[in-house]
Design an enzyme around this catalytic site. Sequence first.
Site, PDB file in Angstrom:
ATOM      1  CE  LYS A 120     -10.817   0.878  14.819  1.00 45.56           C
ATOM      2  NZ  LYS A 120     -11.005   1.727  13.507  1.00 45.56           N
TER       3      LYS A 120
ATOM      4  CB  SER B 102     -12.068  -0.765  10.665  1.00 44.53           C
ATOM      5  OG  SER B 102     -11.739   0.574  11.061  1.00 44.53           O
TER       6      SER B 102
ATOM      7  CB  SER C 102     -13.858   2.875  10.367  1.00 45.35           C
ATOM      8  OG  SER C 102     -13.268   2.372   9.293  1.00 45.35           O
TER       9      SER C 102
END
EC number: 6.3.5.7
Length: 488
Positions: A77, A152, A176
Site C-alpha cells: 500500500k 482505504s 481498511s
Amino acid sequence: MTFNHKTIDELHDLLVKKEVSATELTKATLEDIKAREAAVDSFITVTEEEALAQAAKIDQKGIDADNVMSGIPLAVKDNISTKGILTTAASKMLYNYNPIFDATAVEKLYENDMVIIGKTNMDEFAMGGSTENSAFKATKNAWDQTKVPGGSSGGSATAVASGQVRLSLGSDTGGSIRQPASFNGVVGLKPTYGRVSRFGLIAFGSSLDQIGPFAQTVKENAQLLNVVSGYDAKDSTSAKLVSPDFTSKIGQDIKGLKIALPKEYIGQGIDSQVKETILKAAKHLENLGAVIEEVSLPHSKYGVAVYYIIASSEASSNLQRFDGIRYGFRTDHYENLEDVYVNTRSEGFGEEVKRRIMLGTFSLSSGYYDAYFKKAGQVRTLIRQDFDKVFADYDLILGPTAPHVAYDLDTQSHDPVAMYLADLLTIPVNLAGLPSISVPAGFADGLPVGMQLIGPKYGEETIYQAAAAFEATTDYHKQQPLIFGGDQ
C-alpha cells in the site's frame, strides 16, 4: 506464462527445485499486472526495474529452502514507506515524495527475500471506504468494474483479487483491510494493535492504525503475517512479544471452539442477503463442531461516532507536518509565509482529508475537548470492556465484515455519513485494538460477502484456525472473478 493460481507453498516448491527462478516469477507477475491493471487500477506505481533487480539478487544468492517467502513478489500500500520508491499516500501533497528509509514492515520483506512489485492505490491518507478519494485514480472492484473495491486499501485488495499478485500489504484504521477484502472476496487480516510495527506507516490515527496482510487463502495470509510481525524498538506502541508461527493451528479442527454472534451485528442496517449468508456460515461452523451463541455488544452502536472523533483528532495532529516547507507539494500562489501554509494545504489536500482535519481540530478545540474528544475516549473504554466481557466466555466473535456488498462507483463518495456508516462492523475492533479477519463466506447479488472473525488481543492463531477450517470445507475462496479467469 502465469503462476497466479499457485499458492505460496506451490511457488516455493517450484523455486527450490529451480523449475522457475525469482526473476522469471517476477517477470510473469509483471505480465499479469500489465494484462489486468487497466481494468481495475490497483497500482499507483509499478516498480518493474527495482523488482527485477531485487529478483536477480535473490537468484544470485539462491532460494532459501527454509524460507517460504524467498523470491515471492507482493504489492505494498502506498502509505507504507519504501526507500527510493515513490510513496504518495494517494495525495497530491506527496506527489513527488521519495523516502530515504524503509518502513520496518518493508525491511522485514527484504530480509525474507521478497520482491516488492509496486505500490497500490488507496483513499488519500487512508481516509475513505471506497478508494475513490485518491488524488490519482479510482480503483474498481475486481468482480464488477462498475462497483467500488472498498477502502482505504482498495488497491491492495484488488491486486490480489484480480490475479495480479498473490499477496499484498494494506493498513487498517477502521476497517481498511477487512472491508475491501470482503468486497473483493479475498482474505484480509487486521492484526492486534502493536503486533506489526507502525514505523514508516504514514500516520492517520496513531492509536488505531495497523499494517496487515491480504492473500488468496488463509494460510498464505498467515505466512505473510509471520514475515511482518514482531517487536520494533522504533515504534513505541510495538508489543514486546515474540511472534508465534501464525500457521501453527491451521488444519486443527474447531470442535468445542466457542464463538459469539453479537445480535447487533445481524440487526438493523444489515442487508438481508448479507445477514442470511453470515447465519449460514455460522451454521456451517456449528456443523464443524463450534459452539455458536448469541451475545450483546451494547456500546458498539456508538463506534462510528467515537471513531470519527478520535481518528479525525489524531489525523488533524498528524497531518500538521504537511506544510509545503519540508517536502512534498508546495503552492505556487503565495506572497508571504502564511500564504504558503494556507494555500499549500488548501490545494494539496482532497475534500475528505480537509473534512477530517476540520472535524478533528474542532473536537480538540478549547471548550469542545471535554464534550467530544474526552467523551469519545470514555465510550471507547466501554466498547473495549464489552469485548472483554464476551472474551471471558468465548474464543472468537463472528459477524459480517460489512453491512452490504460493494456498491456502485460514484454513489456514496458525495455522502460522507453513508460512507462512514459502512464501517459500522469493523470500527469497534480498531477502537479495542483487537485482531480480526475477513474471509469469503458467500455471495449476494453475484458479489462477495465477507465473514468477520474477531479474536482477543494476540489471538491471531485461533482466528486463523477457525478461518482455515471454514475455508477448507467451503469453496467460496476458489471462485474467481472473470478478470482472474473465473466464470462470474
